[in-house]
Motif scaffolding. Structure first.
Motif, short mmCIF file in Angstrom:
data_model
loop_
_atom_site.label_atom_id
_atom_site.label_comp_id
_atom_site.label_asym_id
_atom_site.label_seq_id
_atom_site.Cartn_x
_atom_site.Cartn_y
_atom_site.Cartn_z
N ARG A 36 0.89 -1.37 0.10
CA ARG A 36 -0.01 -0.02 -0.08
C ARG A 36 0.96 1.25 0.14
N VAL A 37 2.09 1.27 0.66
CA VAL A 37 3.11 2.24 0.91
C VAL A 37 3.51 2.66 -0.81
N GLN A 38 3.79 1.52 -1.15
CA GLN A 38 4.31 1.68 -2.79
C GLN A 38 3.33 2.08 -3.69
N ASP A 39 2.40 1.87 -3.38
CA ASP A 39 1.03 2.20 -4.31
C ASP A 39 0.76 3.67 -4.27
N THR A 40 0.65 3.90 -3.01
CA THR A 40 0.48 5.54 -2.68
C THR A 40 1.72 6.46 -2.94
N GLN A 41 2.77 5.95 -2.90
CA GLN A 41 4.10 6.78 -3.28
C GLN A 41 4.04 6.84 -4.98
#
Length: 441
Positions: free
Chosen positions: A217-222
């Protein structure tokens, strides 16, 4: 001998006029290449936080689309001035009656009938027609000015949406990262309890799985944040790298506080079509004026040999309209049809914008209510659940899985609120900048 001198003077005057008309005047501006435009210095990052109002100002300063429409308006205004003037006079240089055969073939002086002349002609366009032609370009200038307002509306909407997207995606990323830190501590604690024989190893695996999902989720949001950053850079340049200062009240919209049906008459696209209709009607007036022909008057001064008289020729001409029904009347009808086309398009576009804007307003207001529900009940309930699960786990009456599930739900609820806020902000920008303030004044 005196006649030859007169002819020589006339020829010199004609040559001077030719040089002046072809090589004098205003020089064209140098070409402004794409490479030069892209090499222009970028707007530097601001010293302090970048507010939305400053972002809009910077976007307008560096916008080439706005400059293009300004140039189009200026061009049409200049054309209007030129169209209101009489056509330029025509310089005529002539050598007639040149021998085509015989001993004097192609001689300019041997035959007494050979004449060398210089003259000038002028078409006298009627004032009403010139005024009508000038009015067409004036209306085209108004179309370009309306297009400039449309470019401003699109620029401000795009800039605000990119700005607000970055604001809320940054908040999402910070929320996820804070949860990441907390979850890492939870993994360390679970691992310590397992090693001490006070908790099963499944708790460690469960927590690490949760951490892996959170990392995704962090990667997608980034990635989404990087896209928003790129969009903002497209509008404001390097200033997009500055820290943002979100000071937008999503609950208030200038378009949401007025009569929508009345306000949409000021929509730039509708104004542009109104001006296009006016331009078409002005062109119809030009075609109507062209049904009356203009006269062209000319004078020619010619000379032969020194023993012959010099000659003066006067002339007048005008076009003959042999079939106005098939030509001039059809041109008038075509111009009137273009005006009717613009009128119908404006009515249809008004209906489309009215329906679309109503949908935006309804969704915006619905989202505001949903955000209120998040603050008043949904998020507090998930917080209470998380605290209850954590208390139970600490009292050995609950499991770590229940704690992680409660925290995941609380995180999802907070992320969902930010997502709705971002959608609401995009709708707010659509409504707020749909009609430029320059039209509302």
């Amino acid at each position: 001998m005196q006649g030859k001198h007169v002819i020589l003077r006339i020829a010199l005057i004609g040559f001077a006029l030719f040089v002046l008309l072809n090589f004098g005047g205003v020089h064209a501006e140098q070409q402004y290449t794409l490479e030069q435009a892209l090499a222009a210095p970028e707007t530097p990052a601001t010293a302090g936080p970048l507010s939305l109002s400053l972002a809009l100002e910077l976007a307008e300063q560096r916008s080439e689309s706005v400059r293009a429409q300004k140039a189009a308006a200026q061009a049409a205004q200049s054309e209007a001035v030129a169209a209101g003037e009489l056509p330029d006079p025509m310089l005529n240089l002539e050598v007639s009656n040149i021998p085509a055969n015989g001993p004097d073939q192609f001689s300019l002086a041997a035959d007494f009938m050979t004449m060398r002349g210089v003259g000038i002609s002028q078409t006298f366009t009627r004032q009403d027609k010139r005024k009508a032609q000038s009015n067409v370009f004036s209306k085209n200038a108004e179309v370009a000015q309306a297009s400039e307002l449309l470019a401003l509306s699109q620029l401000r909407t795009g800039t605000a949406q990119a700005y607000l997207d970055r604001v809320y995606l940054q908040q999402m990323l910070e929320l996820l990262r804070s949860q990441h830190t907390e979850l890492q501590l939870q993994i360390d604690a679970a691992d310590a309890l397992f090693r001490a024989g006070k908790a099963p190893q499944t708790d460690v695996f469960t927590a690490r799985t949760e951490l892996g999902l959170l990392n995704l989720r962090v990667q997608d949001t980034q990635a989404m944040l990087d896209n928003a950053q790129a969009d903002l850079h497209r509008w404001v340049g390097d200033a997009a790298g500055s820290e943002l200062s979100s000071d937008v009240d999503l609950k208030r919209s200038s378009l949401g506080e007025v009569d929508l049906a009345e306000s949409l008459n000021k929509h730039p696209e509708l104004i542009a079509l109104q001006k296009a209709e006016d331009a078409a009607l002005a062109n119809a007036e030009v075609k109507l004026q062209e049904k009356s022909a203009d006269w062209t008057l000319s004078v020619m001064y010619a000379g032969r040999g020194p023993e012959f008289s010099e000659m003066l020729t006067l002339g007048a001409s005008r076009p003959l309209f042999v079939d106005q029904t098939s030509r001039q009347d059809q041109a008038v009808a075509a111009a009137n049809s273009m005006a009717a086309k613009a009128r119908s398009e404006r009515v249809e576009l008004y209906r489309s914008h009215l329906a679309q804007t109503k949908r935006w307003q309804q969704t915006w207001q619905s989202n505001l209510k949903r955000l209120s529900d998040f603050d008043q009940s949904l998020i507090p309930l998930t917080q209470q659940r998380t605290q209850a699960a954590l208390d139970a786990y600490r009292g050995n009456t609950g499991t770590l899985s229940e704690v992680l599930a409660a925290r995941r739900m609380e995180l999802d609820m907070r992320i969902e609120k930010l997502r709705i806020q971002m959608d609401t902000a995009r709708l707010w920008a659509q409504l707020e900048y749909l009609i430029p303030e320059e039209v509302q004044q």
